[in-house]
Enzyme design. Sequence first.
Site, PDB file in Angstrom:
ATOM      1  N   HIS A   9      47.753  56.267  97.297  1.00 56.21           N
ATOM      2  CA  HIS A   9      46.557  55.654  97.910  1.00 56.21           C
ATOM      3  C   HIS A   9      45.534  55.270  96.854  1.00 56.21           C
ATOM      4  O   HIS A   9      44.645  54.477  97.099  1.00 56.21           O
ATOM      5  CB  HIS A   9      45.934  56.585  98.967  1.00 56.21           C
ATOM      6  CG  HIS A   9      45.181  57.744  98.398  1.00 56.21           C
ATOM      7  ND1 HIS A   9      45.814  58.818  97.818  1.00 56.21           N
ATOM      8  CD2 HIS A   9      43.855  57.998  98.309  1.00 56.21           C
ATOM      9  CE1 HIS A   9      44.900  59.680  97.390  1.00 56.21           C
ATOM     10  NE2 HIS A   9      43.711  59.207  97.681  1.00 56.21           N
ATOM     11  N   LYS A  53      43.654  67.998  96.051  1.00 57.67           N
ATOM     12  CA  LYS A  53      42.732  68.492  95.034  1.00 57.67           C
ATOM     13  C   LYS A  53      41.872  67.348  94.480  1.00 57.67           C
ATOM     14  O   LYS A  53      40.648  67.453  94.411  1.00 57.67           O
ATOM     15  CB  LYS A  53      43.590  69.084  93.911  1.00 57.67           C
ATOM     16  CG  LYS A  53      42.928  70.066  93.026  1.00 57.67           C
ATOM     17  CD  LYS A  53      43.851  70.476  91.880  1.00 57.67           C
ATOM     18  CE  LYS A  53      45.073  71.273  92.288  1.00 57.67           C
ATOM     19  NZ  LYS A  53      45.799  71.822  91.115  1.00 57.67           N
ATOM     20  N   LYS A  96      53.229  65.392  90.205  1.00 60.56           N
ATOM     21  CA  LYS A  96      53.568  66.578  89.411  1.00 60.56           C
ATOM     22  C   LYS A  96      54.918  66.349  88.752  1.00 60.56           C
ATOM     23  O   LYS A  96      55.770  65.644  89.310  1.00 60.56           O
ATOM     24  CB  LYS A  96      53.659  67.822  90.319  1.00 60.56           C
ATOM     25  CG  LYS A  96      53.493  69.109  89.565  1.00 60.56           C
ATOM     26  CD  LYS A  96      52.025  69.347  89.298  1.00 60.56           C
ATOM     27  CE  LYS A  96      51.713  70.710  88.764  1.00 60.56           C
ATOM     28  NZ  LYS A  96      50.278  70.990  88.910  1.00 60.56           N
ATOM     29  N   SER A 156      40.357  66.458  83.083  1.00 62.01           N
ATOM     30  CA  SER A 156      41.361  65.453  82.727  1.00 62.01           C
ATOM     31  C   SER A 156      40.832  64.054  83.045  1.00 62.01           C
ATOM     32  O   SER A 156      41.052  63.096  82.295  1.00 62.01           O
ATOM     33  CB  SER A 156      42.642  65.664  83.529  1.00 62.01           C
ATOM     34  OG  SER A 156      43.470  66.606  82.906  1.00 62.01           O
TER      35      SER A 156
HETATM   36  N1  GLU Z   1      48.187  71.097  86.045  1.00 66.90           N
HETATM   37  C1  GLU Z   1      46.808  71.119  86.394  1.00 66.90           C
HETATM   38  C2  GLU Z   1      46.653  71.301  87.890  1.00 66.90           C
HETATM   39  O1  GLU Z   1      47.514  71.827  88.558  1.00 66.90           O
HETATM   40  C3  GLU Z   1      46.034  69.928  85.828  1.00 66.90           C
HETATM   41  C4  GLU Z   1      46.448  68.592  86.286  1.00 66.90           C
HETATM   42  C5  GLU Z   1      45.779  67.445  85.533  1.00 66.90           C
HETATM   43  O2  GLU Z   1      44.895  67.693  84.734  1.00 66.90           O
HETATM   44  O3  GLU Z   1      46.178  66.303  85.777  1.00 66.90           O
HETATM   45  O4  GLU Z   1      45.639  71.005  88.465  1.00 66.90           O
END
Ligand code: GLU
Length: 473
Positions: A67, A96, A108, A364
């Site tokens: 999206h 998130k 992921k 990030s």
């Molecule tokens: N692996 C981290 C998380 O689960 C960071 C992901 C990121 O920074 O893109 O939120």
Amino acid sequence: MPKTNGTLGFFENVNRSFDRAARFLTYPEGLLKQVRTCNSVYTVHFPIKTQHGYEVISGWRVQHSHHKAPCKGGIRYAPEVSEHEVKALAALMTYKCALVDVPFGGAKGGVQIDPNRYTPDEIERITRRYTAELIKKNFIGPGVDVPAPDYGTGGREMAWIFDTYASFYPGQIDATACVTGKPITQGGIQGRVEATGRGVYFGLREACEQAEDMKRIGLSPGLADKTVIVQGLGNVGYHAAKFCREGGCRIVGIAEYEGGIYNPRGLDVDAVLAHRRETRSILDFPGAENIRPSSDTLERECDILIPAALENQITEANAPRIQAKIVAEAANGPVTAQAEDILSARGVWIIPDVYLNAGGVTVSYFEWLKNLSHVNLGRMGKRFEQSAFDRILHTVERLTDTWLPEAERRSIVHGADEIDLVNSGLEETMITAYHQIYEEWKGDARIPDLRTAAFISAMKKIAVSYMELGIFP
Ligand code: GLU
């Protein structure tokens, strides 16, 4: 794989939270189904010659939601990694990011290896090959999909990913933004390493400041002198413990693979880490009691339990014995659905992962912005700010005929550096998101918990972007 013994698998757990939230939402048919499902799943198997002979390595990259572009989420290296797990983690990333207003879809990655079985050289080759496989299918790029560290990976792997990507796309001016969590010299940002732990601290502090909620669970407001047990002394657990301690908490227990330690008078987290480096174990830390098996540590007396390791750590088996009044989910999915029901019935307050560990992806996002803008945060404004503060202070000093000592003066006129801006952006993000979720929760007495409220808040934002795209009426 999904569990078959009557308990839910990780992805089903995430979707259970989604379905609970969906009951409070009304959208055109199909919209929520589109939000819930994983949009693209890429599986790859590639051969590598290692000290163990010729091996075929399995890896995945799951883009849960398109999206918004790019997709975003870490890469995990662990022997138990599976498609099912990566899907669950990718879905969590979508919710998130939406919660903290980071404009990405969730993704992921996972590579099914035990990093301890390989030399750094072998891990480098596995990382570079995995990256090449992502490039082949257009599963990585600054505007496509941007990986980051997760369990079993860190800045070193991110540097290899960036270097591999850059060598496939020579001259691509935005190549550094293809991955975040890089070392500073490779385009990383100050504060990213500690960001998830710092975010956990900000989120927990905000939750504990709500007097009404603290009263409900029998605690006084604020973090001061709260007792804390942390599971996992990796990057997230260590930093969460460190910042909570600095914020006034007493860390009474720490659990790791080899066992746990407990000291009701409090543990110095840095000293425990130094002890572990020296002896390869947290056990036998001076003044602390050893606990075996490690999982028993979670059941000791404390106000706040911070699981900061892997998913499925608090299950229906140990949930009845958890003594903490707050479970602060620094890891992704540490509490199973069944355990959540047990804890909630016992009045334990769960601060959900989907909110609480969003600090990592938030910083990030700042790194990605820095890479795309090709300028360090703070570079343009720092001196200007400094001289403006200096002029104001000088005027006040002159008018009041009071002259401050040089050290105090310097701390007041200090202009913002990159780390100041990152930390203030992170703090603002965690506080704002908390109150958005909180208002959702308090706005409807039928919403059972903070997790459902968080999912409602995230799903509303994602649904709006689908509707604004005109895909659904
Ligand atoms: N692996 C981290 C998380 O689960 C960071 C992901 C990121 O920074 O893109 O939120």
